[in-house]
Write a protein that holds these residues in place. Structure first.
Motif, PDB file in Angstrom:
ATOM      1  N   ALA A  48       0.837  -1.208   0.000  1.00  0.00           N
ATOM      2  CA  ALA A  48       0.000   0.000   0.000  1.00  0.00           C
ATOM      3  C   ALA A  48       0.873   1.260   0.000  1.00  0.00           C
ATOM      4  CB  ALA A  48      -0.925   0.000   1.219  1.00  0.00           C
ATOM      5  N   LYS A  49       1.938   1.246   0.791  1.00  0.00           N
ATOM      6  CA  LYS A  49       2.823   2.404   0.835  1.00  0.00           C
ATOM      7  C   LYS A  49       3.554   2.594  -0.492  1.00  0.00           C
ATOM      8  CE  LYS A  49       3.589   2.510   5.805  1.00  0.00           C
ATOM      9  NZ  LYS A  49       4.553   2.372   6.896  1.00  0.00           N
ATOM     10  N   SER A  50       3.901   1.491  -1.149  1.00  0.00           N
ATOM     11  CA  SER A  50       4.596   1.620  -2.439  1.00  0.00           C
ATOM     12  C   SER A  50       3.661   2.188  -3.502  1.00  0.00           C
ATOM     13  CB  SER A  50       5.159   0.267  -2.888  1.00  0.00           C
ATOM     14  OG  SER A  50       4.125  -0.618  -3.280  1.00  0.00           O
ATOM     15  N   LYS A  51       2.380   1.823  -3.439  1.00  0.00           N
ATOM     16  CA  LYS A  51       1.424   2.386  -4.397  1.00  0.00           C
ATOM     17  C   LYS A  51       1.251   3.880  -4.158  1.00  0.00           C
ATOM     18  CE  LYS A  51      -1.148  -1.817  -5.405  1.00  0.00           C
ATOM     19  NZ  LYS A  51      -2.427  -2.520  -5.323  1.00  0.00           N
ATOM     20  N   THR A  52       1.193   4.283  -2.898  1.00  0.00           N
ATOM     21  CA  THR A  52       1.092   5.704  -2.564  1.00  0.00           C
ATOM     22  C   THR A  52       2.336   6.450  -3.040  1.00  0.00           C
ATOM     23  OG1 THR A  52      -0.230   5.167  -0.616  1.00  0.00           O
ATOM     24  CG2 THR A  52       0.794   7.345  -0.671  1.00  0.00           C
ATOM     25  N   PHE A  53       3.500   5.845  -2.822  1.00  0.00           N
ATOM     26  CA  PHE A  53       4.749   6.465  -3.270  1.00  0.00           C
ATOM     27  C   PHE A  53       4.763   6.607  -4.788  1.00  0.00           C
ATOM     28  CE2 PHE A  53       9.082   6.018  -4.881  1.00  0.00           C
ATOM     29  CZ  PHE A  53       9.672   7.110  -4.278  1.00  0.00           C
TER      30      PHE A  53
END
Length: 101
Positions: A48-53
């Protein structure tokens, strides 16, 4: 009868040992299961954090591309104005030089 009883005791001791080993294995499997669940949760959070990044990086990339294009336009505009001024000065010098005679 004593031999039969000792065989029964040996079998019972073996069963007890196997039971202890099986319980230990079950406890270890349960512990691993918990660790795997934690690892899976962390992996989902990281995804999820990588998609946000990725979304943020794309926005920044687009913004910087737009800023770069604006700067190019400004430099082209300044270049055109400078060229027009230089050409105007050359034409003025030619006209002034030939018109005065």
């Amino acid at each position: 009868m004593e031999n039969g009883k000792s065989r029964l005791q040996q079998a019972q001791e073996t069963v007890d040992e196997v039971t202890v080993i099986m319980m230990d294995n079950m406890n270890k499997a349960e512990e691993r299961s918990g660790k795997l669940e934690d690892l899976e949760d962390r992996a989902d959070d990281l995804l999820a954090k990588s998609k946000t990044f990725e979304k943020t990086a794309n926005k920044v990339k687009q913004q910087k591309r737009w800023e770069n294009n604006k700067m190019k336009m400004v430099f082209i505009g300044v270049g055109v104005v400078a060229a027009v001024v230089i050409i105007g000065l050359i034409i003025f010098a030619i006209v002034d030089g030939t018109g005065g005679q």
